[in-house]
Design a protein around this motif. Structure first.
Motif, PDB file in Angstrom:
ATOM      1  N   PHE A 143      -7.151   1.549  11.633  1.00 46.31           N
ATOM      2  CA  PHE A 143      -5.817   1.827  11.093  1.00 46.31           C
ATOM      3  C   PHE A 143      -5.323   3.206  11.517  1.00 46.31           C
ATOM      4  O   PHE A 143      -4.126   3.400  11.746  1.00 46.31           O
ATOM      5  N   ARG A 144      -6.247   4.172  11.649  1.00 46.41           N
ATOM      6  CA  ARG A 144      -5.861   5.509  12.091  1.00 46.41           C
ATOM      7  C   ARG A 144      -5.350   5.506  13.529  1.00 46.41           C
ATOM      8  O   ARG A 144      -4.601   6.403  13.926  1.00 46.41           O
ATOM      9  N   ARG A 145      -5.761   4.505  14.296  1.00 40.74           N
ATOM     10  CA  ARG A 145      -5.302   4.423  15.691  1.00 40.74           C
ATOM     11  C   ARG A 145      -3.898   3.836  15.812  1.00 40.74           C
ATOM     12  O   ARG A 145      -3.315   3.837  16.900  1.00 40.74           O
ATOM     13  N   VAL A 146      -3.347   3.333  14.725  1.00 42.04           N
ATOM     14  CA  VAL A 146      -1.996   2.748  14.744  1.00 42.04           C
ATOM     15  C   VAL A 146      -0.967   3.864  14.582  1.00 42.04           C
ATOM     16  O   VAL A 146      -1.078   4.698  13.684  1.00 42.04           O
ATOM     17  N   SER A 147       0.042   3.878  15.444  1.00 38.86           N
ATOM     18  CA  SER A 147       1.090   4.889  15.376  1.00 38.86           C
ATOM     19  C   SER A 147       1.785   4.845  14.017  1.00 38.86           C
ATOM     20  O   SER A 147       2.164   3.773  13.533  1.00 38.86           O
ATOM     21  N   GLY A 148       1.917   6.012  13.385  1.00 38.98           N
ATOM     22  CA  GLY A 148       2.590   6.091  12.098  1.00 38.98           C
ATOM     23  C   GLY A 148       1.667   5.985  10.899  1.00 38.98           C
ATOM     24  O   GLY A 148       2.115   6.155   9.762  1.00 38.98           O
ATOM     25  N   VAL A 154       0.848  -1.195   0.000  1.00 42.20           N
ATOM     26  CA  VAL A 154       0.000   0.000   0.000  1.00 42.20           C
ATOM     27  C   VAL A 154       0.883   1.244   0.000  1.00 42.20           C
ATOM     28  O   VAL A 154       1.857   1.332   0.757  1.00 42.20           O
ATOM     29  N   THR A 155       0.551   2.197  -0.831  1.00 44.03           N
ATOM     30  CA  THR A 155       1.315   3.448  -0.907  1.00 44.03           C
ATOM     31  C   THR A 155       1.398   4.108   0.469  1.00 44.03           C
ATOM     32  O   THR A 155       0.375   4.319   1.120  1.00 44.03           O
ATOM     33  N   GLY A 156       2.609   4.397   0.909  1.00 43.88           N
ATOM     34  CA  GLY A 156       2.800   5.084   2.184  1.00 43.88           C
ATOM     35  C   GLY A 156       2.978   4.174   3.380  1.00 43.88           C
ATOM     36  O   GLY A 156       3.184   4.652   4.494  1.00 43.88           O
ATOM     37  N   VAL A 157       2.886   2.858   3.186  1.00 41.30           N
ATOM     38  CA  VAL A 157       3.045   1.914   4.300  1.00 41.30           C
ATOM     39  C   VAL A 157       4.386   1.193   4.168  1.00 41.30           C
ATOM     40  O   VAL A 157       4.590   0.412   3.237  1.00 41.30           O
ATOM     41  N   GLY A 158       5.295   1.466   5.074  1.00 38.92           N
ATOM     42  CA  GLY A 158       6.580   0.790   5.095  1.00 38.92           C
ATOM     43  C   GLY A 158       6.525  -0.442   5.983  1.00 38.92           C
ATOM     44  O   GLY A 158       5.521  -0.702   6.651  1.00 38.92           O
ATOM     45  N   PRO A 159       7.613  -1.225   6.021  1.00 41.08           N
ATOM     46  CA  PRO A 159       7.630  -2.451   6.827  1.00 41.08           C
ATOM     47  C   PRO A 159       7.351  -2.208   8.316  1.00 41.08           C
ATOM     48  O   PRO A 159       6.619  -2.975   8.944  1.00 41.08           O
ATOM     49  N   LYS A 160       7.909  -1.134   8.875  1.00 39.45           N
ATOM     50  CA  LYS A 160       7.695  -0.873  10.303  1.00 39.45           C
ATOM     51  C   LYS A 160       6.248  -0.495  10.582  1.00 39.45           C
ATOM     52  O   LYS A 160       5.674  -0.895  11.604  1.00 39.45           O
ATOM     53  N   SER A 161       5.654   0.288   9.681  1.00 38.11           N
ATOM     54  CA  SER A 161       4.242   0.645   9.856  1.00 38.11           C
ATOM     55  C   SER A 161       3.353  -0.583   9.710  1.00 38.11           C
ATOM     56  O   SER A 161       2.376  -0.757  10.454  1.00 38.11           O
ATOM     57  N   VAL A 203       0.725  -2.243  12.397  1.00 41.69           N
ATOM     58  CA  VAL A 203      -0.675  -2.634  12.190  1.00 41.69           C
ATOM     59  C   VAL A 203      -0.912  -4.034  12.745  1.00 41.69           C
ATOM     60  O   VAL A 203      -1.893  -4.288  13.456  1.00 41.69           O
ATOM     61  N   LEU A 204      -0.001  -4.955  12.426  1.00 45.04           N
ATOM     62  CA  LEU A 204      -0.160  -6.341  12.880  1.00 45.04           C
ATOM     63  C   LEU A 204       0.106  -6.494  14.372  1.00 45.04           C
ATOM     64  O   LEU A 204      -0.278  -7.494  14.969  1.00 45.04           O
ATOM     65  N   SER A 205       0.763  -5.507  14.976  1.00 44.85           N
ATOM     66  CA  SER A 205       0.949  -5.523  16.429  1.00 44.85           C
ATOM     67  C   SER A 205      -0.324  -5.082  17.145  1.00 44.85           C
ATOM     68  O   SER A 205      -0.563  -5.451  18.297  1.00 44.85           O
TER      69      SER A 205
END
Length: 205
Positions: free
Chosen positions: A109-114, A77-84, A88-90
């Motif tokens: 998803f908006r509640r996930v940091s980053g 997804v555009t704008g989502v890196g591995p750490k982000s 999400v999965l955390s």
């Protein structure tokens, strides 16, 4: 490509684990539930993805293939890196991600940091139909389905910076064309092509 690792736990951190595989220690970034579930010396099997950057090689590991699949979809997804994606999965299980996407609900998803509002909307749009939610929703058909499809594409364009008026007009024109796509990604691509290279701020936002 390192697609999986089996070995004993050498070291645990809040967001990573070192696994001894045949005398070689692999540092793997993981979700917090893994360090909480294992102890040093335990045997562990992780499904992994190796992310190659110019300055680093990073391993990301998951207990299930479903988590790995969700991770791969998220980093697409555009704008989502591995750490982000790992963030999400955390915060969400694969089923919770699938349910949010099916319900077109970007709030989790908006509640996930980053993850910002625009990226959250793109996650919902670009993962549509790619993850199985349980229980499955009844399919939408006919005119209502077409309105829902157009609405999703308008929302995506607004998230990318176009005004709602400009976005709605573009979507209306491309959906009226013969042979218009019947999927969100296809219709979004056509609408972007219709809008052309002009930046959103040049369209009256």
């Amino acid at each position: 490509m390192i697609s999986s690792l089996r070995g004993s736990v050498l070291h645990l951190e809040a967001d990573s684990v070192v696994i001894d595989v045949g005398g070689v220690g692999f540092s793997v970034a993981v979700t917090p539930d893994i360090p909480r579930s294992f102890h040093i010396g335990d045997e562990i099997v992780l499904h992994t993805n190796l992310v190659v950057r110019e300055d680093a090689l990073s391993l990301f590991g998951f207990e299930t293939r479903e988590q790995l699949t969700a991770f791969l979809l998220l980093i697409g997804v555009t704008g989502v890196g591995p750490k982000s994606a790992l963030g999400v999965l955390s915060s969400l299980s694969v089923d919770q991600i699938a349910q949010a996407v099916t319900a077109e609900d970007d709030a989790p998803f908006r509640r996930v940091s980053g993850i910002g509002p625009k990226t959250a909307k793109l996650i919902v749009l670009q993962l549509a139909g790619k993850l199985q939610a349980a229980p499955a929703s009844a399919p939408t058909s006919g005119a209502a389905g077409a309105r829902s499809l157009a609405g999703q594409v308008v929302a995506a364009l607004v998230a990318l910076g176009w005004s709602e008026r400009v976005a709605a007009d573009a979507v209306a024109q491309v959906t009226a064309a013969e042979g218009a796509p019947t999927s969100v990604p296809g219709l979004l691509k056509l609408a972007l092509a219709h809008l052309g290279p002009a930046r959103p701020e040049q369209t009256g936002v």
